[in-house]
Write an enzyme that holds these catalytic residues in place. Sequence first.
Site, mmCIF file in Angstrom:
data_model
loop_
_atom_site.group_PDB
_atom_site.id
_atom_site.type_symbol
_atom_site.label_atom_id
_atom_site.label_comp_id
_atom_site.label_asym_id
_atom_site.label_seq_id
_atom_site.Cartn_x
_atom_site.Cartn_y
_atom_site.Cartn_z
ATOM 1 N N LYS A 54 0.279 -15.294 3.551
ATOM 2 C CA LYS A 54 -0.553 -14.258 4.169
ATOM 3 C C LYS A 54 -1.962 -14.741 4.525
ATOM 4 O O LYS A 54 -2.716 -14.024 5.179
ATOM 5 C CB LYS A 54 -0.637 -13.045 3.226
ATOM 6 C CG LYS A 54 0.712 -12.447 2.853
ATOM 7 C CD LYS A 54 1.472 -11.981 4.072
ATOM 8 C CE LYS A 54 2.854 -11.466 3.754
ATOM 9 N NZ LYS A 54 2.834 -10.163 3.086
ATOM 10 N N THR A 63 0.976 0.064 -1.044
ATOM 11 C CA THR A 63 2.309 0.189 -0.449
ATOM 12 C C THR A 63 2.777 -1.180 0.034
ATOM 13 O O THR A 63 1.968 -1.978 0.521
ATOM 14 C CB THR A 63 2.257 1.178 0.726
ATOM 15 O OG1 THR A 63 1.914 2.473 0.233
ATOM 16 C CG2 THR A 63 3.596 1.278 1.449
ATOM 17 N N GLY A 73 3.605 -1.903 6.597
ATOM 18 C CA GLY A 73 4.421 -1.028 5.760
ATOM 19 C C GLY A 73 4.389 0.410 6.231
ATOM 20 O O GLY A 73 5.063 1.275 5.674
ATOM 21 N N GLU A 86 -3.713 4.108 3.155
ATOM 22 C CA GLU A 86 -4.253 2.928 2.457
ATOM 23 C C GLU A 86 -5.760 2.818 2.653
ATOM 24 O O GLU A 86 -6.493 2.496 1.721
ATOM 25 C CB GLU A 86 -3.552 1.660 2.971
ATOM 26 C CG GLU A 86 -2.117 1.521 2.491
ATOM 27 C CD GLU A 86 -1.379 0.360 3.112
ATOM 28 O OE1 GLU A 86 -0.380 -0.079 2.524
ATOM 29 O OE2 GLU A 86 -1.781 -0.105 4.197
ATOM 30 N N THR A 144 4.784 -6.319 -2.398
ATOM 31 C CA THR A 144 3.964 -6.808 -3.512
ATOM 32 C C THR A 144 3.395 -5.635 -4.310
ATOM 33 O O THR A 144 3.355 -5.667 -5.538
ATOM 34 C CB THR A 144 2.829 -7.716 -3.009
ATOM 35 O OG1 THR A 144 3.377 -8.767 -2.203
ATOM 36 C CG2 THR A 144 2.066 -8.330 -4.169
#
Length: 237
Positions: free
Chosen positions: A131, A35, A107, A113, A38
């Site tokens: 990042k 999610t 997100g 996740e 990217t």
Amino acid sequence: MSTPEQANSTDAAKRRAAVWAASQVEDGMKVGLGTGSTSALVIEEVGRRVAEGLRITAIATSEASQKQALGLKIPMSDFAHLPQLDLTIDGADEVQEGTLYLIKGHGGALLREKIVAIASKKLIIAVDPRKLVKTLGAVFTLPVEIVPFGFETTMRRLKDLGFDCELRMNDDGKPFVTDGQHYIAHCKLPQVGFDAKQAAEKLKATVGVVEHGLFLGMASKVVIGGPEGIQVLEAAR
């Protein structure tokens, strides 16, 4: 505030990382789809490959990713039918240099996740260079998914542990609600004085906390998109 040139450069970096990560999906694989911005590019690329004949089955980490994947005719399933995945591709808010420890969850999908990542043989993280950090929490806060009932007392317990945290709110002034119908508290990490493992243990032991956004020792590889191409990092053993 970023300039249009910087935004274009970041977008290009994300896409390079996404295309490389998607290229790791092989015919017949069971794949977790992440999610975020990217990951959306990864799903787009996987969808393109599926249209060209790639045969996979996938599980998404959010309703948004599920909707995108179905729109691209990627065959989707669930854990009742796919108890283990071969590969999950996701993004991250921060990647710590050396350890490849991650902060994820901005997100709003950290619980799903983590469930998908844990069920995968390999986890590939696709990011742009921004990042990469030396200290987790240096740029982003740590999302912590909490139960709505009694959230005030849960946040008080987090603050008693030393975590300076705020409830994530929507633009309408109401609390943000995850796909799992939970709230998210954003906690500052470096100021607490715990290392990542200690913080993870203390958060997990707090009543009212469902899950936290520290993904420690989970990433198999991190691919970083850059101006000239990609860089692939593997965790130090």
